[in-house]
Write an enzyme that holds these catalytic residues in place. Structure first.
Site: not given
Length: 207
Positions: A150, A173, A30, A183, A147
């Site tokens: 990320r 997470h 982050r 995913y 983000h």
């Protein structure tokens, strides 16, 4: 953008923007976690980084902007392995900061690594502003934020066949559904690509 910057402060700014974007893509942190990295969090010998906080946008007791606070949740506190390139980025930033401590009287050493010319953390919105400028310059249609980078990292790991649990541990997470959404999207894309490639092989065989 760095090469065309009109003064030394802006050149430093865009150099650090470059490092931040690459580091986020390589490590999936982050933005607040990245800006909270201090020198003691880095172990260049063993190529490890301890993520133990995030930056809160408020002034400290000395009026300096940006205060390091605890991580988002317990799973966000973690130690990750670093690539050689990630270590190079950290060393380059540390060197720039050492030069500023030595030669720039405006710079106050607050022990952070990703800093502006005054030694404060770089403001969140300035990173997204740089990304937006780069997006426009490169004619990229989709919006890009920190983000996004990320998610890019999670996508890379998925394509490499890294397990869901390992990815969750790396990016911090706590809820598997957050990671699973990205995913699943990537793995579905990979399945579609597999079918398309098989179709191509079949077509070639028919010819």
């Amino acid at each position: 953008m760095k090469l065309t910057a009109n003064n030394i402060d802006n050149r430093r700014h865009y150099l650090f923007m470059y490092y931040i974007v690459e580091f986020l893509s390589l490590n999936g942190m982050r933005i607040g976690e990245l800006l909270a990295i201090e020198n003691e969090n880095v172990d260049l010998i063993n190529k490890k980084l301890t993520i133990d906080g995030t930056i809160q946008r408020k002034a400290n007791s000395k009026g300096q902007y940006g205060v390091k606070d605890t991580t988002k949740n317990l799973s966000s506190y973690r130690t990750i392995d670093l690539t050689n390139r990630s270590c190079e980025i950290l060393k380059s930033c540390m060197l720039e900061n050492k030069k500023a401590i030595q030669w720039d009287t405006r710079y106050t050493d607050r022990n952070f690594i990703f800093t502006n010319y005054r030694g404060n953390h770089i403001y969140f919105h300035r990173v997204n502003e740089a990304l937006e400028k780069a997006r426009i310059n490169l004619n990229i249609k989709n919006k890009i934020t920190t983000h996004t980078l990320r998610h890019t990292h999670i996508s890379f790991l998925t394509q490499m066949g890294i397990s869901l649990k390992t990815i969750m541990d790396r990016v911090g997470h706590s809820d598997y559904r957050t990671t699973l959404g990205i995913y699943t999207h990537v793995t579905n894309q990979m399945k579609n690509e597999l079918i398309n490639k098989l179709e191509d092989i079949e077509q070639k065989e028919l010819l």
